[in-house]
Design a protein around this motif. Structure first.
Motif, PDB file in Angstrom:
ATOM      1  N   PRO A 134      59.209  33.235 -21.752  1.00  0.00           N
ATOM      2  CA  PRO A 134      58.039  32.949 -22.594  1.00  0.00           C
ATOM      3  C   PRO A 134      56.743  32.743 -21.804  1.00  0.00           C
ATOM      4  O   PRO A 134      55.697  33.246 -22.193  1.00  0.00           O
ATOM      5  N   SER A 135      56.798  32.038 -20.692  1.00  0.00           N
ATOM      6  CA  SER A 135      55.536  31.785 -19.997  1.00  0.00           C
ATOM      7  C   SER A 135      55.481  32.418 -18.612  1.00  0.00           C
ATOM      8  O   SER A 135      54.550  32.164 -17.859  1.00  0.00           O
TER       9      SER A 135
ATOM     10  N   LEU B  15      57.422  41.103 -30.551  1.00  0.00           N
ATOM     11  CA  LEU B  15      58.245  40.100 -31.215  1.00  0.00           C
ATOM     12  C   LEU B  15      58.107  38.763 -30.508  1.00  0.00           C
ATOM     13  O   LEU B  15      57.955  37.708 -31.135  1.00  0.00           O
ATOM     14  N   LEU B  16      58.109  38.830 -29.195  1.00  0.00           N
ATOM     15  CA  LEU B  16      58.030  37.603 -28.409  1.00  0.00           C
ATOM     16  C   LEU B  16      56.762  36.822 -28.729  1.00  0.00           C
ATOM     17  O   LEU B  16      56.804  35.638 -29.038  1.00  0.00           O
ATOM     18  N   ALA B  17      55.630  37.528 -28.660  1.00  0.00           N
ATOM     19  CA  ALA B  17      54.361  36.846 -28.885  1.00  0.00           C
ATOM     20  C   ALA B  17      54.270  36.343 -30.319  1.00  0.00           C
ATOM     21  O   ALA B  17      53.730  35.273 -30.579  1.00  0.00           O
ATOM     22  N   CYS B  45      54.437  29.603 -26.361  1.00  0.00           N
ATOM     23  CA  CYS B  45      55.073  30.165 -25.156  1.00  0.00           C
ATOM     24  C   CYS B  45      54.889  29.241 -23.954  1.00  0.00           C
ATOM     25  O   CYS B  45      55.823  28.997 -23.202  1.00  0.00           O
ATOM     26  N   HIS B  46      53.646  28.767 -23.786  1.00  0.00           N
ATOM     27  CA  HIS B  46      53.348  27.909 -22.630  1.00  0.00           C
ATOM     28  C   HIS B  46      53.575  26.461 -23.073  1.00  0.00           C
ATOM     29  O   HIS B  46      52.636  25.773 -23.481  1.00  0.00           O
ATOM     30  N   LEU B  47      54.821  26.042 -22.985  1.00  0.00           N
ATOM     31  CA  LEU B  47      55.210  24.755 -23.568  1.00  0.00           C
ATOM     32  C   LEU B  47      54.390  23.610 -22.986  1.00  0.00           C
ATOM     33  O   LEU B  47      54.033  23.622 -21.813  1.00  0.00           O
ATOM     34  N   GLU B  48      54.127  22.623 -23.860  1.00  0.00           N
ATOM     35  CA  GLU B  48      53.332  21.474 -23.449  1.00  0.00           C
ATOM     36  C   GLU B  48      54.248  20.318 -23.102  1.00  0.00           C
ATOM     37  O   GLU B  48      55.186  19.997 -23.835  1.00  0.00           O
ATOM     38  N   HIS B  49      53.985  19.712 -21.960  1.00  0.00           N
ATOM     39  CA  HIS B  49      54.717  18.512 -21.559  1.00  0.00           C
ATOM     40  C   HIS B  49      53.677  17.454 -21.219  1.00  0.00           C
ATOM     41  O   HIS B  49      52.996  17.557 -20.194  1.00  0.00           O
ATOM     42  N   ASP B  50      53.508  16.474 -22.071  1.00  0.00           N
ATOM     43  CA  ASP B  50      52.544  15.385 -21.843  1.00  0.00           C
ATOM     44  C   ASP B  50      51.143  15.919 -21.529  1.00  0.00           C
ATOM     45  O   ASP B  50      50.518  15.511 -20.551  1.00  0.00           O
ATOM     46  N   GLY B  51      50.677  16.844 -22.323  1.00  0.00           N
ATOM     47  CA  GLY B  51      49.319  17.380 -22.138  1.00  0.00           C
ATOM     48  C   GLY B  51      49.209  18.433 -21.049  1.00  0.00           C
ATOM     49  O   GLY B  51      48.127  18.952 -20.793  1.00  0.00           O
ATOM     50  N   VAL B  52      50.333  18.758 -20.399  1.00  0.00           N
ATOM     51  CA  VAL B  52      50.329  19.793 -19.367  1.00  0.00           C
ATOM     52  C   VAL B  52      51.009  21.031 -19.953  1.00  0.00           C
ATOM     53  O   VAL B  52      52.139  20.960 -20.430  1.00  0.00           O
ATOM     54  N   PHE B  53      50.294  22.155 -19.913  1.00  0.00           N
ATOM     55  CA  PHE B  53      50.833  23.392 -20.474  1.00  0.00           C
ATOM     56  C   PHE B  53      51.407  24.240 -19.348  1.00  0.00           C
ATOM     57  O   PHE B  53      50.741  24.442 -18.314  1.00  0.00           O
ATOM     58  N   GLU B  54      52.625  24.743 -19.550  1.00  0.00           N
ATOM     59  CA  GLU B  54      53.249  25.585 -18.524  1.00  0.00           C
ATOM     60  C   GLU B  54      52.294  26.707 -18.143  1.00  0.00           C
ATOM     61  O   GLU B  54      51.684  27.341 -19.005  1.00  0.00           O
ATOM     62  N   ARG B  55      52.210  26.990 -16.883  1.00  0.00           N
ATOM     63  CA  ARG B  55      51.347  28.010 -16.283  1.00  0.00           C
ATOM     64  C   ARG B  55      49.855  27.692 -16.466  1.00  0.00           C
ATOM     65  O   ARG B  55      49.130  27.611 -15.484  1.00  0.00           O
ATOM     66  N   ILE B  56      49.408  27.513 -17.700  1.00  0.00           N
ATOM     67  CA  ILE B  56      47.964  27.369 -17.945  1.00  0.00           C
ATOM     68  C   ILE B  56      47.393  26.229 -17.108  1.00  0.00           C
ATOM     69  O   ILE B  56      46.350  26.376 -16.466  1.00  0.00           O
ATOM     70  N   PHE B  71      42.434  38.274 -22.917  1.00  0.00           N
ATOM     71  CA  PHE B  71      42.479  39.681 -23.316  1.00  0.00           C
ATOM     72  C   PHE B  71      43.894  40.240 -23.102  1.00  0.00           C
ATOM     73  O   PHE B  71      44.431  40.949 -23.953  1.00  0.00           O
ATOM     74  N   ARG B  72      44.507  39.873 -21.980  1.00  0.00           N
ATOM     75  CA  ARG B  72      45.860  40.362 -21.698  1.00  0.00           C
ATOM     76  C   ARG B  72      46.869  39.779 -22.701  1.00  0.00           C
ATOM     77  O   ARG B  72      47.771  40.481 -23.160  1.00  0.00           O
ATOM     78  N   MET B  73      46.693  38.528 -23.030  1.00  0.00           N
ATOM     79  CA  MET B  73      47.606  37.920 -24.007  1.00  0.00           C
ATOM     80  C   MET B  73      47.529  38.656 -25.349  1.00  0.00           C
ATOM     81  O   MET B  73      48.528  38.837 -26.038  1.00  0.00           O
ATOM     82  N   HIS B  74      46.326  39.096 -25.670  1.00  0.00           N
ATOM     83  CA  HIS B  74      46.130  39.845 -26.909  1.00  0.00           C
ATOM     84  C   HIS B  74      46.641  41.283 -26.768  1.00  0.00           C
ATOM     85  O   HIS B  74      47.427  41.764 -27.571  1.00  0.00           O
ATOM     86  N   ASN B  75      46.215  41.925 -25.687  1.00  0.00           N
ATOM     87  CA  ASN B  75      46.445  43.364 -25.549  1.00  0.00           C
ATOM     88  C   ASN B  75      47.890  43.690 -25.173  1.00  0.00           C
ATOM     89  O   ASN B  75      48.460  44.663 -25.665  1.00  0.00           O
TER      90      ASN B  75
END
Lengths: 363, 527
Positions: A134-135, B15-17, B45-56, B71-75
């Motif tokens: 997913p990420s 499907l994933l998105a 997708c970018h799961l949140e853990h205590d205000g921290v988002f995976e990768r982001i 743009f990539r997330m969209h495209n």
């Protein structure tokens, strides 16, 4: 899907119009090539005319490597952005085999490295998988996947085994017990077990006074000799001054021999090569048509061609050289003078791009 | 309003998105603050853990960098992201996970889309591993720790599996290098946590609102001087109104609407002299100077350098036009300065007499006369309390002409991708008594091309490549196979570009190298 007979006739006529028709009619070869977005063409080499134009289902824009079955009845084609192998019956145009390599959560690409066993029963496919989490993406180790060719339109992997990175060619050896894989080096694997039985130098080659060679072969042509050839570029360092050399890699898939020989100071790019049936010459193409004397390892002749062509092949009896790939025409050349005898424009004029040009001998 | 983001039509969702988005879609109608929008659109997708988002949360980027990510997330991943949400997320992430001014400084040429800029030199390894596909500035404009740089390598091969097969990829164990050597190296060069960012992020930044004096220069074209008035639009953005005058004395009006990202990254859209423009400017850390580049949104190579200084800044000379005068010459000189009253006295230094004829809102015009025996050299210019050295010079004769850029790229155009022109400029300089070259600024020239070498002559590159106009701009020919060319080749060319400059009876020549090459099919905000 077949073209109508009328259309086929029209294309045949347009192909020969204004051209000198071959004087003698031979029991000709069939040429197979592909083009964007989803076309597979069967060409009557003697008539220089499109015999059949098929649509490959789910080709998704580009047609890549083409592997004919040993009996010449089916072409296995890399399509769908290198994620699917489609087997097309060359008489009917019907899809008779389909392996979609990717599945939900895992994207699998094939970089044109695949071949069919000499009994026609199995397809060995090089897979480059990536887990789509997913990420994040997670690149997985490459593998050889084996499919049964009678598995129909939803073929599943029957067995798989680990493979090195960056392969671009698989060549079955006669008898089917082992196959070659070309990448950083030339590897030989047991078909049944995936056991590595030999490694020969390509990147780690031992040619004295030469740099690491550069070789990128995406055109899996071994017909008509059973020998695979590819241009190789390296820097020769003899005498202190470095000079770019073009050589030929010659892999006799039957005999199991591998040779490298320079034939010129690099003066033209060559994408792909083919060995003449008598093995005396190799022909290569890109923006020139090149003829190499394989006994003396010298440049025998070179002529410019009217645009870039990526793929090359030769008639089973050696009487004609064919060039294709890149744009939408197939050129027919005299193997001695390298003069163009004819040019066939493919209907619809889709780019052939990286599609293989294969010769299926008359039977 | 979107400032930096290119727009593409909505594409069918994977499907994933779709699944990722669906998990939080219900919240979309609620409060549109940045973090809430990230939670709504990204955390499926970018799961949140205590205000921290995976990768982001592991990455810092420029506004353009975040725009490209969205743009990539969209495209690629089919994320259905409304424009307003996309803009708000870009802004939130650039503000809270951006780069400090000192971190973007070496790479601003990439944000400003400067044509023919020289990329960063980060050594041969990174040049070959990364710089063979995109600029190294694109790398240097991101901050991650080694573990996320490693994930970035997985993304690269997952998304672009041909990487290992391309030239300079296939000659080495690319994947081993990319996964073992590069992540620690990049993590050390461009880490997530830096003192520069924590210092900048913890500070209050000065608003850009106010009255500014402005100097602009279009290579090969006009100089612009005048003022800008910047006001808040009441919605978190800014409006700018420009009152400028060009070299020929014509009024050039303009306006812009802009957002200020990360406390200093000005991104504007507007028009200058009736021509659409984009603005990529940076406020200085103290908020008194704004500099960067404006350009045509459809032709980013068309644009100019922009400098603005707050009118209430300490007295200083911002620019002098022309940049040099010849001994024995006379004419009008325009000085742009701050802290200058309406009837200021002016001095253009030794050997030059000058008298103010007009002083209007930071733009001072003077009539100047250079003594026939004046010596070559830079002069200190002063207007009232404002003074500056280096902005003006006097010369006896031109000693050297350099053509800039010294190496340029133009691209053939046609179909969906317009041509990319190349603008040349002849820059003169003169030697002072000590033999030191004194820059005199751009000078008019007669322009011509010649084949770069024998091969270019053989393939008639001059004939096929395009044409160079009288203002030093090269206009490339149409793209695609040319049936009358050898091998039906594209209209590429390898040329010398000559400038011949007249200085009295003397003629001086300068030369540059121009490659006319193929189209770039993917146009990204950061190359």
């Amino acid at each position: 899907m077949h073209m109508t007979k009328l259309r086929a006739l029209a294309f045949a006529l347009s192909a020969v119009a204004g051209l000198a028709v071959a004087a003698t009619v031979r029991a000709g070869d069939l040429l197979v090539t592909g083009a964007k977005p989803d076309r597979l063409y069967v060409i009557d080499a003697e008539k220089r005319a499109v015999k059949s134009e098929f649509r490959i289902p789910g080709a998704n824009g580009i047609v890549g490597a083409i592997i004919p079955s040993p009996d010449g009845k089916v072409a296995y084609v890399v399509v769908n952005k290198m994620e699917s192998i489609s087997g097309i019956d060359l008489k009917t145009g019907k899809e008779v085999f389909r392996a979609d390599l990717s599945k939900p959560g895992e994207r699998v690409k094939n970089f044109f490295a695949l071949d069919v066993t000499s009994d026609g029963k199995e397809l060995i496919v090089y897979e480059l998988p990536t887990l789509l989490k997913p990420s994040e993406y997670q690149v997985e180790d490459p593998r050889f996947a084996v499919f049964k060719t009678n598995a129909g339109l939803h073929a599943k992997v029957s067995r798989s085994f680990p493979a090195p990175r960056r392969l671009h060619m698989i060549l079955m050896r006669p008898g089917g017990k082992t196959f070659y894989a070309i990448g950083f080096d030339l590897y030989e694997y047991e078909t049944a077990t995936g056991k590595l039985v030999g490694t020969h130098g390509i990147q780690k080659w031992q040619l004295p006074a030469h740099s690491q060679p550069d070789l990128l072969a995406f055109w899996p042509v071994t017909e008509p000799t059973g020998v695979f050839t590819s241009p190789v570029i390296s820097e020769a360092t003899a005498g202190g001054a470095a000079a770019l050399k073009t050589g030929m890699m010659v892999l006799d898939v039957r005999a199991g021999t591998l040779e490298f020989n320079d034939f010129e100071d690099t003066s033209a790019l060559i994408f792909s090569t083919v060995l003449s049936p008598d093995r005396k010459f190799a022909y290569g193409v890109y923006s020139t048509l090149t003829k190499v004397d394989m006994a003396s390892h010298t440049l025998a002749k070179r002529v410019p061609v009217d645009h870039t062509f990526y793929s090359i092949n030769v008639a089973t009896d050696g009487h004609e050289v064919y060039i294709a790939g890149a744009m939408c025409d197939v050129g027919f050349y005299d193997p001695t003078s390298l003069e163009r005898r004819a040019n066939l424009k493919l209907p619809g004029c889709g780019d052939q791009s990286l599609a293989s040009l294969r010769v299926i001998p008359a039977r | 309003m979107s400032i930096g983001a290119p727009r593409l039509p909505w594409m069918s969702a994977s499907l994933l998105a779709l699944l990722c988005f669906a998990a939080n879609a219900v919240q979309a109608a609620e409060a549109p603050d940045g973090q809430a929008l990230v939670r709504t659109y990204c955390s499926g997708c970018h799961l949140e853990h205590d205000g921290v988002f995976e990768r982001i949360s592991s990455i810092r980027k420029t506004p353009e960098g975040w725009t490209m990510t969205l743009f990539r997330m969209h495209n690629v991943h089919g994320l259905a992201l409304p424009e307003e949400a996309s803009d708000a997320i870009t802004r939130y992430l650039a503000d809270t996970q951006g780069l400090a001014p000192s971190e973007t400084a070496p790479s601003r040429f990439a944000l400003e889309r400067r044509p023919n800029a020289k990329d960063l030199d980060l050594g041969p390894d990174l040049a070959q591993m990364c710089g063979r596909c995109h600029s190294l500035a694109r790398v240097a404009l991101q901050r991650r720790d080694a573990d996320d740089w490693l994930k970035h390598m997985h993304f690269h091969v997952g998304q672009f599996p041909s990487l290992e097969y391309q030239a300079s990829g296939r000659d080495r164990p690319w994947w081993d290098i990319a996964t073992k050597e590069l992540p620690p190296k990049l993590g050390a060069l461009f880490p997530l946590h830096t003192q520069a960012w924590s210092d900048w992020n913890g500070r209050t930044h000065r608003e850009p609102t106010g009255h500014w004096v402005v100097v602009g220069h279009e290579p090969g074209g006009r100089d612009l001087v005048g003022t800008a008035d910047i006001a808040s639009d009441g919605k978190g953005g800014y409006t700018a109104r420009y009152r400028l005058r060009d070299t020929a004395g014509r009024d050039v009006a303009g306006d812009s609407h802009a957002l200020l990202y990360t406390g200093y990254e000005w991104r504007g859209r507007g028009a200058l002299g009736g021509v659409a423009s984009r603005e990529v400017f940076a406020l200085s850390e103290d908020g008194v100077r704004m500099s960067g580049r404006w350009f045509d949104p459809e032709h980013s190579e068309d644009g100019g350098d922009w400098t603005a200084v707050r009118a209430d800044a300490p007295a200083q000379v911002v620019a002098v036009l022309p940049r040099a005068m010849k001994a024995g010459a006379s004419g009008t000189v325009t000085i742009v300065a701050t802290g200058v009253g309406p009837a200021s006295s002016v001095s253009l230094g030794t050997g030059v007499t000058a008298k103010v004829v007009l002083a209007d809102d930071g733009v001072i015009q003077a009539v100047a006369e250079v003594a026939a025996d004046a010596t070559t050299g830079t002069r200190t210019v002063s207007v009232g309390p404002a003074a500056g050295t280096g902005a003006f010079a006097v010369y006896r004769k031109i000693d050297q002409v350099d053509v800039q850029p010294s190496y340029a790229i133009a691209r053939v155009g046609g179909g969906k991708v317009p041509p990319v022109t190349a603008q040349f400029e002849a820059l003169a300089s003169a030697r002072d008594a000590a033999g030191v070259l004194v820059p005199l600024g751009p000078v008019p020239a007669e322009w011509s091309t010649a084949p770069f070498d024998a091969e270019a002559a053989r393939t008639h590159d001059e004939k096929f490549g395009g044409s160079l106009d009288a203002a030093g701009r090269y206009h490339p020919a149409g793209a695609g196979p040319n049936p009358v060319r050898e091998f039906s080749g594209n209209n590429t060319a390898n040329l010398k570009v000559h400038a011949r400059v007249a200085d009295g009876a003397s003629r001086l020549d300068g030369e540059s190298h121009l490659i006319v090459t193929v189209q770039r099919w993917i146009t990204t905000p950061i190359y």
